[in-house]
Design a protein around this motif. Structure first.
Motif, mmCIF file in Angstrom:
data_model
loop_
_atom_site.group_PDB
_atom_site.id
_atom_site.type_symbol
_atom_site.label_atom_id
_atom_site.label_comp_id
_atom_site.label_asym_id
_atom_site.label_seq_id
_atom_site.Cartn_x
_atom_site.Cartn_y
_atom_site.Cartn_z
ATOM 1 N N ILE A 119 52.497 -46.199 -77.294
ATOM 2 C CA ILE A 119 53.425 -47.064 -76.593
ATOM 3 C C ILE A 119 52.979 -48.513 -76.801
ATOM 4 O O ILE A 119 51.826 -48.860 -76.549
ATOM 5 C CB ILE A 119 53.487 -46.733 -75.095
ATOM 6 N N ILE A 120 53.899 -49.340 -77.275
ATOM 7 C CA ILE A 120 53.607 -50.749 -77.535
ATOM 8 C C ILE A 120 54.456 -51.595 -76.587
ATOM 9 O O ILE A 120 55.676 -51.441 -76.506
ATOM 10 C CB ILE A 120 53.922 -51.135 -78.993
ATOM 11 N N VAL A 121 53.790 -52.475 -75.859
ATOM 12 C CA VAL A 121 54.455 -53.380 -74.928
ATOM 13 C C VAL A 121 54.378 -54.788 -75.499
ATOM 14 O O VAL A 121 53.283 -55.318 -75.727
ATOM 15 C CB VAL A 121 53.801 -53.333 -73.532
ATOM 16 N N TYR A 122 55.538 -55.380 -75.727
ATOM 17 C CA TYR A 122 55.589 -56.768 -76.206
ATOM 18 C C TYR A 122 56.130 -57.647 -75.085
ATOM 19 O O TYR A 122 57.234 -57.430 -74.571
ATOM 20 C CB TYR A 122 56.485 -56.890 -77.443
ATOM 21 N N GLU B 129 64.154 -52.754 -72.870
ATOM 22 C CA GLU B 129 64.204 -54.177 -73.191
ATOM 23 C C GLU B 129 64.755 -54.940 -72.002
ATOM 24 O O GLU B 129 65.716 -54.513 -71.352
ATOM 25 C CB GLU B 129 65.064 -54.432 -74.423
ATOM 26 N N SER B 130 64.121 -56.053 -71.689
ATOM 27 C CA SER B 130 64.577 -56.943 -70.631
ATOM 28 C C SER B 130 64.270 -58.367 -71.072
ATOM 29 O O SER B 130 63.765 -58.600 -72.174
ATOM 30 C CB SER B 130 63.887 -56.612 -69.301
ATOM 31 N N ASP B 131 64.580 -59.317 -70.200
ATOM 32 C CA ASP B 131 64.283 -60.700 -70.533
ATOM 33 C C ASP B 131 62.782 -60.998 -70.444
ATOM 34 O O ASP B 131 62.351 -62.095 -70.793
ATOM 35 C CB ASP B 131 65.040 -61.641 -69.604
ATOM 36 N N GLN B 132 61.982 -60.011 -69.976
ATOM 37 C CA GLN B 132 60.547 -60.217 -69.816
ATOM 38 C C GLN B 132 59.729 -59.452 -70.850
ATOM 39 O O GLN B 132 58.828 -60.016 -71.473
ATOM 40 C CB GLN B 132 60.104 -59.813 -68.402
ATOM 41 N N ILE B 133 59.997 -58.181 -71.032
ATOM 42 C CA ILE B 133 59.208 -57.366 -71.955
ATOM 43 C C ILE B 133 60.119 -56.432 -72.742
ATOM 44 O O ILE B 133 61.247 -56.157 -72.347
ATOM 45 C CB ILE B 133 58.131 -56.526 -71.225
ATOM 46 N N THR B 134 59.559 -55.956 -73.865
ATOM 47 C CA THR B 134 60.197 -54.908 -74.660
ATOM 48 C C THR B 134 59.159 -53.823 -74.900
ATOM 49 O O THR B 134 58.012 -54.128 -75.258
ATOM 50 C CB THR B 134 60.697 -55.453 -76.002
ATOM 51 N N ILE B 135 59.565 -52.555 -74.711
ATOM 52 C CA ILE B 135 58.652 -51.425 -74.856
ATOM 53 C C ILE B 135 59.100 -50.581 -76.045
ATOM 54 O O ILE B 135 60.276 -50.205 -76.155
ATOM 55 C CB ILE B 135 58.596 -50.574 -73.568
ATOM 56 N N TYR B 136 58.136 -50.287 -76.936
ATOM 57 C CA TYR B 136 58.405 -49.482 -78.125
ATOM 58 C C TYR B 136 57.516 -48.242 -78.099
ATOM 59 O O TYR B 136 56.464 -48.209 -77.448
ATOM 60 C CB TYR B 136 58.095 -50.270 -79.405
ATOM 61 N N LYS B 137 57.976 -47.233 -78.871
ATOM 62 C CA LYS B 137 57.190 -46.027 -79.078
ATOM 63 C C LYS B 137 57.115 -45.746 -80.572
ATOM 64 O O LYS B 137 58.121 -45.790 -81.284
ATOM 65 C CB LYS B 137 57.800 -44.826 -78.361
ATOM 66 N N VAL B 138 55.879 -45.450 -81.049
ATOM 67 C CA VAL B 138 55.672 -45.152 -82.464
ATOM 68 C C VAL B 138 55.991 -43.685 -82.700
ATOM 69 O O VAL B 138 55.462 -42.805 -81.997
ATOM 70 C CB VAL B 138 54.226 -45.475 -82.886
ATOM 71 N N GLY B 139 56.817 -43.413 -83.698
ATOM 72 C CA GLY B 139 57.191 -42.039 -84.002
ATOM 73 C C GLY B 139 58.367 -41.589 -83.166
ATOM 74 O O GLY B 139 58.978 -42.333 -82.399
ATOM 75 N N LYS B 140 58.694 -40.332 -83.316
ATOM 76 C CA LYS B 140 59.849 -39.769 -82.618
ATOM 77 C C LYS B 140 59.507 -39.411 -81.185
ATOM 78 O O LYS B 140 58.387 -39.104 -80.847
ATOM 79 C CB LYS B 140 60.342 -38.507 -83.357
#
Length: 1000
Positions: free
Chosen positions: A940-943, A989-1000
């Motif tokens: 899990i990647i938090v930007y 996704e919001s105006d503060q952070i975006t959360i990604y997941k690597v893989g399916k």
């Protein structure tokens, strides 16, 4: 029988008075050295040169270098008197003082009736900072402005009695020109010419003179103490007995094999020094190109901390000396008896150590080791060729003068007998109760000052609102204040800012200045403490796990976790509310160690008060800023030292078990200090005080070595990124000047060797305990060598001074003087501790006064009861989103300027690179390791969009530090930019952070 007693008693009284006078001189030398800073400034002002308005009336002083000469250290005092006869223009800035070109130096400017000061080092306009001093100067009334500045220090400003400490960094007053003018509508007090005085002085040489004088006075005092109780060692040094030298030569000839080994060891030590120096030079040369933007090397004479290397070699040499002395009684070989007299070995070691201290170049240091090796070899050879006995030199002292001096001194010393006898009659229960009450009462200010807990806003990305300006947040108010210097156009919203009363505007300006300085640094309170509260919360949820870094030790962190659990569970409130308990337990542990070893309530009370005084001296801001100043870190080391004392007093098998158990506990508690304790324990096992056979002795030493190896390998988090070691190469650390290196290493050498000389003649039952603990106390100062700042020195003194008090051979001092010393020390320490406690409280009040400008509030939705200046809303929304999506992930990567805070609330089991990345991704290699971790499936990647917020630039902001913070955030952004978009899926996704997941 009567004649014998009457002859002996005056001698004791004379020795008592001589020792007392020596103690006074020694303390005077110590006080002069400790107060060298204020003393030098006072003398500098008194003896400095002055330029006044009587000399020139055009307002231009001229070139300071021409007046004072080219000198390395300036002390300036600007004193200006003026009054406003009419209100100056509101649209034009007018200068009262200008010390350099219009964009640099120190300048005091006036717009309307608002007076402000702006400063920046020469040629560095980007790092300017300022302060509004007053917003409504009275007309027709005299005003006095005084500015004091010393090279490398802050600005001390006094306007009509109101005092200010100005500066986010330090100021270099080596300016080219100084101009003092009167603005339109202003005049001087006495005449039409400006009424001003500038006093300046070069204090670098003066500081050296004061330090040398304090050393001389202190050494004279120590010499008087030594001569008061003459020993064979002192007599040998004073009378220079040739018979001793002859015996030395004979022993050299008889034991040449052993000393040839010593010469070979010195040669190998010099070779190792050169090899290590070459390796560090190569590493330091290769490091700067590898550093990412935001990390830079602090300029110094050398690209690495040579004083740390010199310190390490000095400690190795002193420890080796103790080991050799210890082996003389257990190695079945005829060994030296007179050469082992400490003063001869000390002379050799002092030569090598001073050579290391006096230079930062490797060749003289290595030459010292090689020269000692050659000298020792030559002495052995010469003793083999010429070892004829010689007659000792007889003493020529006059018996008559000796009796006369003794008689006079003994009469004066009679005054001391009565109070010492009265003190001895005090009953231990009453003494213990009184001392305990005094210690408790002086500890109360720490607890009462700590609460209620209020934490500042550490992050410039999140703007808080000022309580006096509810319509403006910090960034908007800063823009309004900046317009005083013409740096930006006055915004329409700034009307409320300038409508503030004079006092409120000055307080608001000071609060903005403080906030800019505080938030300009990459890491503050929540950053430093995260190395305890994040792993503590992780421990409470997942148990011990090597996947997360325990920077301050497993045991230390587990203790905090237990306190948090008892206080209601893992939260910032439970953590910060229990920090004082942990720190007081650390102070009590130091005092209990002294009590156990000495069995003296007087010494234990002195030890606690000294530790508490040093702790208060760190200051409230520094203690709240960093958990690294917690005395609880010393607890494992104290147990190790107590185990050595236990082994001295009990049967070998019990003592050995206590030493090994204490070593395991201390390495688990805090490895950093456990290693230092292993040194003392190892030296004790080598000494004759440990009555062990060779098999048991070697096995025990091997066990200690195994404990060290296990602690180094098992207790490390393999994937955690901790870049503290880069400080060895001057990355992000202050550096010592050449003068400071010399003084520091001189202290390290002389104090430890002097202690060994003194302890060798002490009580035989504790002699080896004291000798073995001495290098451990010396090694504590490695923290100051690595980070040479005043708070770190005070933290070292929290443990070092009480331990030095513990090993001092008090039995050598006459009973009357000893009792008087204890009583006087307690009395003085109570007063000194009370003074430092009051300063500690005042610093806390001043600190919270800045925070109160922002109306701090608790984070109710996050269930935090302590108050924060940082707004809750941006933290809450981020924490809720991360907790929701990271619950079932294998690992978490947080790319945020508040990554450590978000990691606490997310409390994931595994982090890519660690829970704090902003200040740790220093090289391309580290960044690539984080990228590889982030590319693994189910990560899990938090930007955080706060990475895109730039630091605000104003006269308050030290832009060079803000730029550093922005560069570090750019490094986190680059990690996200290099990931393959096809392998990551957006979850939130919001105006503060975006959360990604690597893989399916």
């Amino acid at each position: 029988m009567t004649n014998v007693q009457s002859t002996k008693q005056p001698s004791q009284r004379a020795s008592l008075l001589l020792a007392l006078l020596g103690s006074i001189l020694a303390l005077a030398g110590l006080a002069a050295h400790s107060l060298s800073g204020p003393l030098v400034r006072t003398i500098g002002f008194w003896s400095g040169k002055a330029v006044t308005s009587q000399t020139q009336s055009d307002g231009r002083v001229g070139t300071i270098r021409r007046l004072a000469g080219s000198t390395p250290n300036f002390l300036f005092d600007f004193d200006v008197e003026f009054q406003l006869n009419e209100r100056p223009s509101e649209s034009l800035e007018q200068y009262i003082i200008q010390t350099d070109t219009p964009s640099n130096g120190i300048r005091v400017l006036l717009r309307g009736s608002t007076i402000a000061i702006v400063a920046s080092p020469p040629g560095e306009q980007s790092s300017q900072f300022g302060q509004i001093l007053a917003s409504n100067l009275a007309l027709g009334r005299p005003h006095r402005l005084r500015i004091v500045v010393e090279t490398g220090q802050y600005l001390f400003v006094n306007l009509d009695g109101a005092r200010y400490l100005i500066g986010n960094g330090t100021v270099d007053p080596d300016y080219r020109d100084v101009t003092i003018t009167m603005p339109r509508g202003a005049s001087s007090i006495a005449s039409d010419a400006p009424n001003w005085t500038i006093r300046y002085n070069e204090i670098g040489r003066l500081r050296t003179i004061v330090l040398i004088a304090s050393w001389i006075v202190g050494l004279i005092g120590l010499a008087m103490i030594a001569s008061a109780t003459p020993t064979p060692l002192v007599r040998d040094v004073v009378t220079w007995r040739r018979s001793t030298l002859v015996a030395v030569a004979e022993q050299l000839r008889s034991n040449r094999a052993i000393f040839l080994c010593g010469a070979l060891g010195l040669f190998l030590l010099g070779s190792a020094f050169l090899l290590l120096w070459a390796k560090l030079m190569a590493s330091a040369t290769a490091l700067p190109p590898q550093l990412l933007p935001g990390f830079s090397v602090t300029p110094s004479e050398l690209p690495f901390k040579c004083e740390v290397i010199a310190f390490a070699f000095i400690q190795v040499a002193i420890s080796a000396l103790i080991a050799i002395i210890a082996l003389k009684d257990i190695v079945p070989v005829r060994f030296l008896q007179d050469i082992i007299r400490p003063w001869i070995v000390v002379a050799l070691l002092l030569t090598a150590s001073l050579a290391a201290a006096a230079t930062v170049h490797p060749v003289p240091v290595a030459a010292a080791f090689f020269g000692l090796s050659a000298s020792l070899s030559a002495a052995i050879l010469r003793s083999m060729l010429n070892h004829a006995p010689a007659e000792p030199v007889a003493s020529s002292r006059s018996d008559r003068s000796k009796r006369m001096r003794t008689s006079i001194l003994s009469r004066i010393a009679l005054v001391l007998a009565t109070p010492a006898h009265w003190i001895q009659k005090l009953r231990n229960p009453f003494v213990a109760a009184g001392l305990l009450l005094g210690c408790i009462s002086l500890s109360v200010p720490f607890v009462t000052t700590w609460y209620p807990v209020v934490l500042p806003n550490d992050y410039t990305e999140f703007s808080e609102r000022l309580s006096a300006l509810p319509s403006l947040d910090r960034r908007q108010a800063t823009s309004c204040a900046t317009s005083v210097d013409g740096s930006s156009e006055t915004d329409a919203n700034c009307a409320s800012f300038y409508a503030l009363p004079s006092d409120a505007l000055a307080r608001t300006s000071q609060a903005l200045n403080w906030a800019a300085a505080w938030q300009g640094e990459p890491g503050r309170v929540l950053f430093h403490h995260s190395y305890i509260y994040v792993p503590a919360a992780h421990l409470l949820r997942y148990g011990f796990d090597r996947k997360i870094a325990y920077l301050y030790g497993y045991g230390n962190t587990a203790f905090h976790a237990a306190l948090m659990s008892l206080a209601g569970g893992p939260s910032l409130s439970s953590y910060f509310n229990t920090v004082p308990i942990a720190e007081l337990i650390g102070l009590i542990g130091v005092a209990l160690t002294v009590l156990y070893v000495t069995r003296s309530i007087w010494l234990a009370a002195c030890a606690y008060l000294i530790a508490l005084t040093a702790f208060y001296s760190i200051s409230f801001v520094a203690i709240q800023l960093a958990i690294s100043f917690s005395p609880l870190r010393y607890l494992g080391l104290m147990i190790q030292i107590s185990s050595i004392a236990y082994a001295c007093r009990h049967k070998p098998r019990f003592g050995l078990a206590a030493i090994l158990a204490a070593a395991c506990f201390s390495m688990f508690w805090n490895k950093e200090y456990g290693v230092l304790g292993l040194l003392g324990q190892g030296l004790f096992l080598l000494s004759p005080a440990a009555p062990l056979d060779w098999k048991t002795r070697v096995t025990s030493l091997a066990a200690l070595l195994g404990i060290f190896a296990a602690g180094s390998l098992i207790l490390n988090a393999p994937d955690a990124i901790i870049t503290v070691g880069l400080g060895l190469f001057n990355v992000g650390m202050p550096v010592m000047t050449g003068h400071d290196k010399f003084v520091f290493l001189l202290y390290v050498v002389t104090l430890q060797l002097g202690a060994l000389l003194l302890l060798w003649r002490g009580d035989a039952s504790l002699r080896w305990f004291r000798v073995c603990v001495t290098p451990v106390i010396g090694c504590l100062f490695i923290k100051y060598a690595f980070n040479p700042s005043s708070p770190h020195l005070d933290f070292v003194l929290v443990a070092a001074v009480p331990l030095a008090l513990m090993i001092f051979p008090w039995e050598r001092i006459p009973a009357q003087l000893r009792q008087l010393s204890f009583f006087a020390a307690i009395f003085l320490l109570l007063g000194k501790t009370a003074i430092e406690a009051d300063r500690f409280h005042e610093s806390a009040v001043a600190f919270r006064a800045q925070l109160d400008q922002y109306d701090p509030k608790p984070w109710k939705q996050l269930r935090e009861t302590i108050r924060f200046v940082l707004p809750e809303e941006p933290i809450l929304r981020r924490a809720e989103a991360i907790t929701k999506y990271a619950a079932n992930s294998d690992r978490l990567l947080v790319l945020s300027p508040i990554d450590h805070l978000l990691s606490f609330y997310a409390n994931a089991q595994y982090y890519c690179g660690g829970f704090e990345l902003l200040s740790n991704i220093a090289t391309d290699e580290i960044r690539d390791a984080v990228r590889r971790c982030a590319a693994r499936p189910n990560t899990i990647i938090v930007y955080d969009n706060a990475l895109d917020i730039r630091c605000q630039r104003s006269i308050y902001s030290p832009e060079n530090r803000c730029v550093v913070r922005d560069m570090m955030k750019d490094t986190l952004k680059s990690i996200m930019e290099t990931l393959d978009p096809s392998t990551i899926n957006r979850l939130y996704e919001s105006d503060q952070i975006t959360i990604y997941k690597v893989g399916k």
